[in-house]
Design an enzyme around this catalytic site. Structure first.
Site, PDB file in Angstrom:
ATOM      1  N   GLY A  12       0.824  -1.206   0.000  1.00 40.55           N
ATOM      2  CA  GLY A  12       0.000   0.000   0.000  1.00 40.55           C
ATOM      3  C   GLY A  12       0.859   1.257   0.000  1.00 40.55           C
ATOM      4  CB  SER A 139      -2.541  -1.460   2.161  1.00 39.41           C
ATOM      5  OG  SER A 139      -1.579  -2.236   2.844  1.00 39.41           O
ATOM      6  CG  HIS A 144      -4.501  -2.882   6.178  1.00 37.29           C
ATOM      7  ND1 HIS A 144      -3.639  -2.491   5.185  1.00 37.29           N
ATOM      8  CD2 HIS A 144      -4.377  -1.956   7.152  1.00 37.29           C
ATOM      9  CE1 HIS A 144      -3.033  -1.366   5.548  1.00 37.29           C
ATOM     10  NE2 HIS A 144      -3.468  -1.031   6.745  1.00 37.29           N
ATOM     11  CG  HIS A 171      11.866   0.380 -12.399  1.00 34.70           C
ATOM     12  ND1 HIS A 171      11.868   1.196 -11.288  1.00 34.70           N
ATOM     13  CD2 HIS A 171      11.631  -0.880 -11.940  1.00 34.70           C
ATOM     14  CE1 HIS A 171      11.645   0.475 -10.216  1.00 34.70           C
ATOM     15  NE2 HIS A 171      11.507  -0.784 -10.580  1.00 34.70           N
TER      16      HIS A 171
END
Length: 177
Positions: A12, A139, A144, A171
């Site tokens: 997350g 997340s 969680h 990237h």
């Protein structure tokens, strides 16, 4: 949750980082611009704003849902040149959907919705959180509601945002676009 696309990432934290990074790449804001962040949140909500050289402007929580104080956000948007906002649905309690939509429309904010601690929560009309911002982050950290131990994702309905996030996550590679 009802959005067209999701980009899966390792956490997350990375989801929030990717959301803020995309805003820079799209030219929604630039280094030094002001971004509203909630005072009731986690460090990974404000950290990307600082990392990318943006100026975080913290707002207090409202006493009803612990989300951002809407009056304070309006006041800031009226007096400052605010370019974007990250808002959090804390502990499964959704922010006010109508207020967030109004802010986005009235002040042309790049709206990022941090749903990391509220997986599965719904607005009062039954729609799921993560569907009103330009982007939303989730997340799956072990603390969680839904856990894969690690992992996260960013959601969007915008195809351009989706493709650019694929590139940023890789990237710069465009092989998946």
């Amino acid at each position: 949750i009802g959005t067209k696309s999701s980009i899966f990432v390792n956490s997350g934290s990375s989801a929030n980082l990717l959301m803020v990074y995309l805003g820079l790449v799209l030219g929604k804001y630039k280094k030094g611009d002001k971004i509203i962040v909630p005072s009731c949140g986690w460090t990974t909500t404000i950290s990307p704003v600082i990392q990318f050289g943006l100026e975080p402007v913290m707002v207090d929580a409202n006493k009803y849902n612990y989300g951002v104080n809407i009056e304070e956000v309006i006041e800031l948007c009226e007096k400052d040149d605010i370019k974007g906002m990250i808002f959090v649905h804390p502990l499964g309690v959704p922010c006010d959907k109508d207020e967030m939509n109004m802010l986005k429309k009235k002040y042309n904010l790049f709206l990022m919705e941090d749903c990391c601690a509220s997986v599965g929560a719904k607005f009062s009309d039954g729609t799921k959180i993560g569907t009103i911002g330009d982007l939303s982050s989730f997340s799956f950290y072990f603390g969680h509601q839904l856990s894969t131990i690690e992992g996260g994702f960013v959601n969007t309905d915008n195809l351009e945002y989706y493709q650019k996030m694929l590139m940023l996550r890789s990237h710069g590679w465009t092989k998946d676009i």
